[in-house]
Design a protein around this motif. Sequence first.
Motif, PDB file in Angstrom:
ATOM      1  N   ASP A   1      -2.113  -0.827 -12.439  1.00 53.53           N
ATOM      2  CA  ASP A   1      -3.519  -0.675 -12.046  1.00 53.53           C
ATOM      3  C   ASP A   1      -3.816  -1.528 -10.821  1.00 53.53           C
ATOM      4  O   ASP A   1      -4.513  -1.092  -9.903  1.00 53.53           O
TER       5      ASP A   1
ATOM      6  N   ARG B   1       0.834  -1.207   0.000  1.00 45.89           N
ATOM      7  CA  ARG B   1       0.000   0.000   0.000  1.00 45.89           C
ATOM      8  C   ARG B   1       0.871   1.261   0.000  1.00 45.89           C
ATOM      9  O   ARG B   1       0.567   2.237  -0.674  1.00 45.89           O
TER      10      ARG B   1
ATOM     11  N   LYS C   1      -4.887  -0.378  -6.822  1.00 47.91           N
ATOM     12  CA  LYS C   1      -6.068  -0.877  -6.106  1.00 47.91           C
ATOM     13  C   LYS C   1      -5.809  -1.007  -4.607  1.00 47.91           C
ATOM     14  O   LYS C   1      -6.735  -1.046  -3.815  1.00 47.91           O
ATOM     15  N   GLU C   2      -4.531  -1.080  -4.219  1.00 52.05           N
ATOM     16  CA  GLU C   2      -4.184  -1.130  -2.797  1.00 52.05           C
ATOM     17  C   GLU C   2      -4.714   0.094  -2.053  1.00 52.05           C
ATOM     18  O   GLU C   2      -4.985   0.028  -0.859  1.00 52.05           O
TER      19      GLU C   2
ATOM     20  N   GLU D   1      -7.530   1.556  -2.556  1.00 50.85           N
ATOM     21  CA  GLU D   1      -8.987   1.474  -2.429  1.00 50.85           C
ATOM     22  C   GLU D   1      -9.390   0.690  -1.186  1.00 50.85           C
ATOM     23  O   GLU D   1     -10.521   0.805  -0.722  1.00 50.85           O
ATOM     24  N   ALA D   2      -8.504  -0.125  -0.683  1.00 51.21           N
ATOM     25  CA  ALA D   2      -8.848  -0.990   0.451  1.00 51.21           C
ATOM     26  C   ALA D   2      -8.921  -0.236   1.762  1.00 51.21           C
ATOM     27  O   ALA D   2      -8.373   0.784   1.966  1.00 51.21           O
TER      28      ALA D   2
ATOM     29  N   ARG E   1       1.043   6.807  -6.736  1.00 57.95           N
ATOM     30  CA  ARG E   1       0.038   7.868  -6.862  1.00 57.95           C
ATOM     31  C   ARG E   1       0.700   9.245  -6.814  1.00 57.95           C
ATOM     32  O   ARG E   1       0.377  10.130  -7.606  1.00 57.95           O
TER      33      ARG E   1
END
Length: 171
Positions: free
Chosen positions: A163, A96, A167-168, A170-171, A103
């Motif tokens: 991608d 993450r 997604k890490e 979003e958790a 990002r």
Amino acid sequence: MSAAATAPAAFPPVAAGTRIGHVHLKVADLDRAIAFYGGVLGFQVQQHYGTQAAFLSAGGYHHHIGLNTWESRGGSPPPRGATGLFHTAFLYPTRRDLADALRRLIVAGIPLGGASDHGVSEALYLDDPDGNGVELYWDKPESEWPRKPDGSLAMVTERLDLDDLLKELEA
């Protein structure tokens, strides 16, 4: 004759707890380098040494990164084919955290030079504003490392799915 060729073969291995404590980079523009390492990557400035150097860290350590313009103000990166630093690698504690670094790079518009899944780790590769190579990575749990039948590591270099990495967040 090189030092390696003259060193006694009987030297014991370096202590297992030995690690690289910091990297100190010559940069052309101190403010630009601080904007990258501090602003984009998020390392915190611990101290300025006049207008020629700064020390940055993660978590308040005295410094993980030293930046200076003592011999390099306004300078250019070394030419291809020259010896020197290939890259500095920054180990993130979790996947993450690596996703957050990605990002930050995307938001800042900093292009990647590569992104790899090495089986033992996942890594992002880029250059800092002075052309110094930078690797941002996290180590997978050792239980997930690929192994050969004899038990030795079977590191690979495969394309990292960016991608999926993002997604890490979003958790």
